[in-house]
Write a protein that holds these residues in place. Structure first.
Motif, short mmCIF file in Angstrom:
data_model
loop_
_atom_site.label_atom_id
_atom_site.label_comp_id
_atom_site.label_asym_id
_atom_site.label_seq_id
_atom_site.Cartn_x
_atom_site.Cartn_y
_atom_site.Cartn_z
N ILE A 94 0.83 -1.20 0.00
CA ILE A 94 0.00 0.00 0.00
C ILE A 94 0.87 1.25 0.00
O ILE A 94 0.60 2.21 -0.73
N SER A 95 1.92 1.24 0.81
CA SER A 95 2.77 2.43 0.92
C SER A 95 3.45 2.74 -0.41
O SER A 95 3.65 3.91 -0.74
N CYS B 29 0.87 4.30 -2.69
CA CYS B 29 0.55 5.66 -2.25
C CYS B 29 1.76 6.59 -2.31
O CYS B 29 1.66 7.76 -1.91
N ARG C 40 -1.22 10.46 -7.33
CA ARG C 40 -1.59 10.73 -5.94
C ARG C 40 -2.99 11.32 -5.80
O ARG C 40 -3.70 11.04 -4.83
N ILE D 77 -5.80 8.89 -5.19
CA ILE D 77 -5.69 7.95 -4.07
C ILE D 77 -5.94 8.61 -2.72
O ILE D 77 -5.46 9.72 -2.46
N LEU E 99 -5.68 7.50 1.50
CA LEU E 99 -5.15 6.44 2.37
C LEU E 99 -5.60 6.66 3.81
O LEU E 99 -5.47 7.75 4.36
N TYR F 20 -3.62 18.51 -0.40
CA TYR F 20 -3.62 17.91 -1.74
C TYR F 20 -3.65 18.96 -2.84
O TYR F 20 -3.77 18.64 -4.01
N ALA G 231 -9.16 11.13 4.27
CA ALA G 231 -8.64 10.40 3.10
C ALA G 231 -9.47 10.67 1.84
O ALA G 231 -8.98 10.52 0.73
#
Ligand SMILES: Nc1ncnc2c1ncn2[C@@H]1O[C@H](COP(=O)(O)OP(=O)(O)O)[C@@H](O)[C@H]1O
Ligand SMILES: [Mg+2]
Length: 309
Positions: free
Chosen positions: A48-49, A52, A77, A80, A82, A106, A148
């Motif tokens: 997952i990391s 992301c 990004r 997505i 998280l 973001y 998220a």
């Protein structure tokens, strides 16, 4: 359907240790719920990391919505969201500010109408002015989800969303996830609770020691392994299986006290009533009967054991 995430030959080695991921390829369709199931240390968080953009892979490629996560990370990004494994919230910050702030991170312009809709959908609107430390555990998790989702991603990653939470809260989380899916969000969750994967996922991927052992639609997986086992305990031990009962796959235990019978629980006729009637006719006195469903847990254990063997 077009995959929204395409992972190809991904590998990761931290320092000089054993690889945390080894040649992982996986494609995730838009709108599905994929559960990544695996024991601690299997590589779930690493996977997952990387997707992301938080961990740099040692090899392989990942595309999100067609954008390479390294060459075109900004576009990737944006798609997505998280929810990390650990709950980390600013304790004195009001809920709504913390969601607005994340949206800002973001690079998205303010959109209070969207934030309101988001908080309402997560049943947090009434709590919008509460400081996060005043919230219950379940609400805190929902704030993490709101954060998220603050930039309207198409894919949401939930890393062990219900680790260490009680059953009620877990079910509440599942409900939230289903609602998100209904809104078209693709969801990838990691868990080591098999029940969770069984309950929620459209597809299940099993990961162990950095390798994907299988990825299958849940129904297919459950169907393949979804046998039931019936154990009939007898009052009097048998020396051998009576010939009248031969040919139906009955197995007598070594001590002669139990008959085992595997059947497909989804079949219209399981043959159990007939079997018991026949046994009564032969004068075999039944002491007890129990059934056991082969669960995802057993499927999982057998897969992981095969791998270790
Ligand atoms: N930052 C790190 N540095 C070194 N090793 C790590 C790091 N993160 C994870 N690992 C190792 O990588 C493996 C996979 O870990 P992780 O991806 O966290 O698994 P999971 O989330 O499935 O429990 C483990 O052996 C873990 O010890
Ligand atoms: Mg983890």
């Amino acid at each position: 359907m077009r995959p929204i995430i395409e992972i190809e030959h991904l590998s990761k080695r931290y320092g000089s240790g054993t690889p945390a991921l080894n040649d992982v390829s996986l494609s995730i369709d838009e709108g599905e719920i994929l559960a990544l199931l695996g024991p601690n240390g299997a590589g779930k968080t690493t996977l997952i990391s990387i997707v992301c953009g938080l961990v740099v892979p040692s090899g392989g490629t990942v595309r999100v919505g067609g954008h390479d996560i390294r060459k075109d990370w900004r576009a990737a990004r944006k798609l997505i969201g998280l929810v990390p494994q650990e709950v980390a919230l600013e304790p004195f910050e009001p809920v709504i500010d913390c969601v607005r702030f994340t949206r800002g991170l973001y690079g998205e312009p303010p959109d209070d109408a969207y934030i309101e809709q988001l908080l309402r959908s997560l049943a947090l609107w009434d709590k919008r002015d509460a400081k996060t430390r005043e919230l219950s555990g379940g609400m805190k998790r929902r704030v993490l989800i709101a954060k998220a989702l603050s930039h309207r991603p198409k894919v949401l990653f939930l890393d062990e969303p219900t680790a260490g939470v009680d059953v009620t809260l877990r079910r509440e989380m599942w409900q939230v996830v289903r609602e998100l899916r209904a809104q078209g969000v693709t969801i990838i969750l990691t868990t080591h609770y098999l029940e969770e994967a069984e309950d929620m996922a459209d597809r299940i991927g099993v990961i162990n020691r950095g390798e994907i052992l299988l990825v299958k639609p849940k129904d297919e997986l459950m169907g393949e392994f979804g046998k039931k086992h019936l154990t009939i305990s007898l009052h009097q031990p048998l020396a051998a299986l009576p010939p009248e009962l031969a040919g139906r796959g009955l197995v007598l235990s070594p001590d002669g006290r139990e008959l085992g019978y595997d059947y497909d629980s989804r079949a219209e006729r399981t043959g159990i009533a007939h079997l018991l009637a026949e046994m009564a006719g032969l004068g075999l006195s039944v002491r007890d009967v129990s059934t056991k469903q082969s669960s995802l847990e057993e499927i999982f254990i057998s897969l992981v054991e095969e791998e270790t063997a």
